[in-house]
Design a protein around this motif. Structure first.
Motif, PDB file in Angstrom:
ATOM      1  N   ARG A 182       0.848  -1.192   0.000  1.00 38.76           N
ATOM      2  CA  ARG A 182       0.000   0.000   0.000  1.00 38.76           C
ATOM      3  C   ARG A 182       0.881   1.239   0.000  1.00 38.76           C
ATOM      4  O   ARG A 182       1.877   1.293   0.725  1.00 38.76           O
ATOM      5  N   VAL A 183       0.481   2.233  -0.790  1.00 39.19           N
ATOM      6  CA  VAL A 183       1.305   3.431  -0.940  1.00 39.19           C
ATOM      7  C   VAL A 183       0.559   4.669  -0.473  1.00 39.19           C
ATOM      8  O   VAL A 183      -0.672   4.720  -0.485  1.00 39.19           O
ATOM      9  N   TYR A 184       1.342   5.681  -0.093  1.00 34.68           N
ATOM     10  CA  TYR A 184       0.816   6.942   0.392  1.00 34.68           C
ATOM     11  C   TYR A 184       1.653   8.064  -0.220  1.00 34.68           C
ATOM     12  O   TYR A 184       2.871   7.932  -0.371  1.00 34.68           O
ATOM     13  N   TYR A 185       0.983   9.180  -0.533  1.00 33.11           N
ATOM     14  CA  TYR A 185       1.680  10.333  -1.115  1.00 33.11           C
ATOM     15  C   TYR A 185       1.192  11.625  -0.484  1.00 33.11           C
ATOM     16  O   TYR A 185       0.013  11.767  -0.149  1.00 33.11           O
ATOM     17  N   ALA A 186       2.089  12.586  -0.393  1.00 30.13           N
ATOM     18  CA  ALA A 186       1.682  13.937  -0.074  1.00 30.13           C
ATOM     19  C   ALA A 186       1.001  14.533  -1.307  1.00 30.13           C
ATOM     20  O   ALA A 186       1.345  14.191  -2.448  1.00 30.13           O
ATOM     21  N   ASP A 187       0.063  15.434  -1.095  1.00 32.34           N
ATOM     22  CA  ASP A 187      -0.650  16.036  -2.222  1.00 32.34           C
ATOM     23  C   ASP A 187       0.299  16.753  -3.175  1.00 32.34           C
ATOM     24  O   ASP A 187       0.068  16.787  -4.389  1.00 32.34           O
ATOM     25  N   SER A 188       1.369  17.317  -2.648  1.00 31.14           N
ATOM     26  CA  SER A 188       2.294  18.106  -3.458  1.00 31.14           C
ATOM     27  C   SER A 188       3.080  17.265  -4.461  1.00 31.14           C
ATOM     28  O   SER A 188       3.647  17.818  -5.413  1.00 31.14           O
ATOM     29  N   VAL A 189       3.136  15.949  -4.254  1.00 30.09           N
ATOM     30  CA  VAL A 189       3.929  15.099  -5.150  1.00 30.09           C
ATOM     31  C   VAL A 189       3.095  14.048  -5.863  1.00 30.09           C
ATOM     32  O   VAL A 189       3.593  13.351  -6.755  1.00 30.09           O
ATOM     33  N   LYS A 190       1.853  13.954  -5.460  1.00 26.31           N
ATOM     34  CA  LYS A 190       0.979  12.954  -6.093  1.00 26.31           C
ATOM     35  C   LYS A 190       0.908  13.210  -7.590  1.00 26.31           C
ATOM     36  O   LYS A 190       0.828  14.333  -8.033  1.00 26.31           O
ATOM     37  N   ASP A 191       0.952  12.170  -8.374  1.00 26.58           N
ATOM     38  CA  ASP A 191       0.927  12.215  -9.841  1.00 26.58           C
ATOM     39  C   ASP A 191       2.279  12.572 -10.452  1.00 26.58           C
ATOM     40  O   ASP A 191       2.426  12.542 -11.682  1.00 26.58           O
ATOM     41  N   ARG A 192       3.273  12.899  -9.623  1.00 23.90           N
ATOM     42  CA  ARG A 192       4.623  13.148 -10.140  1.00 23.90           C
ATOM     43  C   ARG A 192       5.639  12.147  -9.588  1.00 23.90           C
ATOM     44  O   ARG A 192       6.610  11.806 -10.259  1.00 23.90           O
ATOM     45  N   PHE A 193       5.434  11.701  -8.356  1.00 22.57           N
ATOM     46  CA  PHE A 193       6.350  10.772  -7.707  1.00 22.57           C
ATOM     47  C   PHE A 193       5.685   9.396  -7.632  1.00 22.57           C
ATOM     48  O   PHE A 193       4.466   9.292  -7.454  1.00 22.57           O
ATOM     49  N   THR A 194       6.512   8.369  -7.714  1.00 24.65           N
ATOM     50  CA  THR A 194       6.032   6.999  -7.584  1.00 24.65           C
ATOM     51  C   THR A 194       6.955   6.241  -6.641  1.00 24.65           C
ATOM     52  O   THR A 194       8.178   6.222  -6.846  1.00 24.65           O
ATOM     53  N   ILE A 195       6.369   5.619  -5.641  1.00 24.35           N
ATOM     54  CA  ILE A 195       7.143   4.825  -4.695  1.00 24.35           C
ATOM     55  C   ILE A 195       6.916   3.351  -5.012  1.00 24.35           C
ATOM     56  O   ILE A 195       5.816   2.943  -5.403  1.00 24.35           O
ATOM     57  N   ALA A 196       7.974   2.558  -4.859  1.00 22.74           N
ATOM     58  CA  ALA A 196       7.880   1.125  -5.120  1.00 22.74           C
ATOM     59  C   ALA A 196       8.886   0.412  -4.239  1.00 22.74           C
ATOM     60  O   ALA A 196       9.828   1.019  -3.723  1.00 22.74           O
ATOM     61  N   ARG A 197       8.694  -0.880  -4.086  1.00 20.90           N
ATOM     62  CA  ARG A 197       9.606  -1.672  -3.250  1.00 20.90           C
ATOM     63  C   ARG A 197      10.065  -2.880  -4.017  1.00 20.90           C
ATOM     64  O   ARG A 197       9.345  -3.437  -4.849  1.00 20.90           O
ATOM     65  N   ASP A 198      11.268  -3.347  -3.707  1.00 19.47           N
ATOM     66  CA  ASP A 198      11.780  -4.623  -4.203  1.00 19.47           C
ATOM     67  C   ASP A 198      12.158  -5.429  -2.963  1.00 19.47           C
ATOM     68  O   ASP A 198      13.220  -5.213  -2.377  1.00 19.47           O
ATOM     69  N   ILE A 199      11.274  -6.320  -2.574  1.00 17.48           N
ATOM     70  CA  ILE A 199      11.475  -7.073  -1.344  1.00 17.48           C
ATOM     71  C   ILE A 199      12.724  -7.942  -1.419  1.00 17.48           C
ATOM     72  O   ILE A 199      13.412  -8.148  -0.419  1.00 17.48           O
ATOM     73  N   SER A 200      13.049  -8.419  -2.597  1.00 19.92           N
ATOM     74  CA  SER A 200      14.191  -9.340  -2.746  1.00 19.92           C
ATOM     75  C   SER A 200      15.518  -8.687  -2.361  1.00 19.92           C
ATOM     76  O   SER A 200      16.471  -9.377  -1.985  1.00 19.92           O
ATOM     77  N   VAL A 201      15.580  -7.354  -2.473  1.00 16.70           N
ATOM     78  CA  VAL A 201      16.819  -6.652  -2.133  1.00 16.70           C
ATOM     79  C   VAL A 201      16.584  -5.607  -1.039  1.00 16.70           C
ATOM     80  O   VAL A 201      17.418  -4.725  -0.823  1.00 16.70           O
ATOM     81  N   ASN A 202      15.434  -5.713  -0.359  1.00 21.17           N
ATOM     82  CA  ASN A 202      15.119  -4.815   0.762  1.00 21.17           C
ATOM     83  C   ASN A 202      15.311  -3.350   0.401  1.00 21.17           C
ATOM     84  O   ASN A 202      15.897  -2.574   1.176  1.00 21.17           O
ATOM     85  N   THR A 203      14.812  -2.980  -0.765  1.00 20.61           N
ATOM     86  CA  THR A 203      15.031  -1.622  -1.256  1.00 20.61           C
ATOM     87  C   THR A 203      13.706  -0.973  -1.629  1.00 20.61           C
ATOM     88  O   THR A 203      12.840  -1.611  -2.230  1.00 20.61           O
TER      89      THR A 203
END
Length: 122
Positions: free
Chosen positions: A55-76
């Motif tokens: 599940r992801v969360y964004y501040a309004d100021s960055v929504k639609d410009r920033f994207t958060i993602a995870r790679d569990i295999s490398v803890n990143t």
């Protein structure tokens, strides 16, 4: 939990950057958040992702410009920042939250990385 943030730099408005946060250590973290702090301002929430389920969360100021993602295999966790603006200039910190709490509140986080500078010129 030890956190290592990287990927900052100097770019022009409209450019992109990708930040990385590598988590290590034996303590379990529930989520990873990104915060930023410009000189003379408070450290503000940018984005967060829950390890389990993504599940992801964004501040309004960055929504639609920033994207958060995870790679569990490398803890990143990655923060892809597109369409950067001069007002995005700040030191960006990643932090680990070890228990389910207010994910947008910096006081909820238990461990912090060292920060990486992002500078966007106009």
């Amino acid at each position: 939990v030890q956190l290592q943030a990287s990927g900052g730099g100097l770019v022009q408005a409209g450019d992109s950057l990708r930040l990385s946060c590598v988590a290590s250590g034996r303590t379990y973290s529930n989520a990873i958040g990104w915060f930023r702090q410009a000189p003379g301002t408070e450290r503000d929430f940018v984005s967060a992702i829950v390890w389990s389920g993504g599940r992801v969360y964004y501040a309004d100021s960055v929504k639609d410009r920033f994207t958060i993602a995870r790679d569990i295999s490398v803890n990143t966790v990655f923060l892809q920042m597109d369409s950067l603006k001069p007002e995005d200039t700040a030191v960006y910190y990643c932090a680990a939250l070890t228990r389910p709490r207010d994910i947008r509140n910096k006081e909820s986080y238990d461990y912090w990385g060292q920060g990486t500078q992002v500078t966007v010129s106009s």
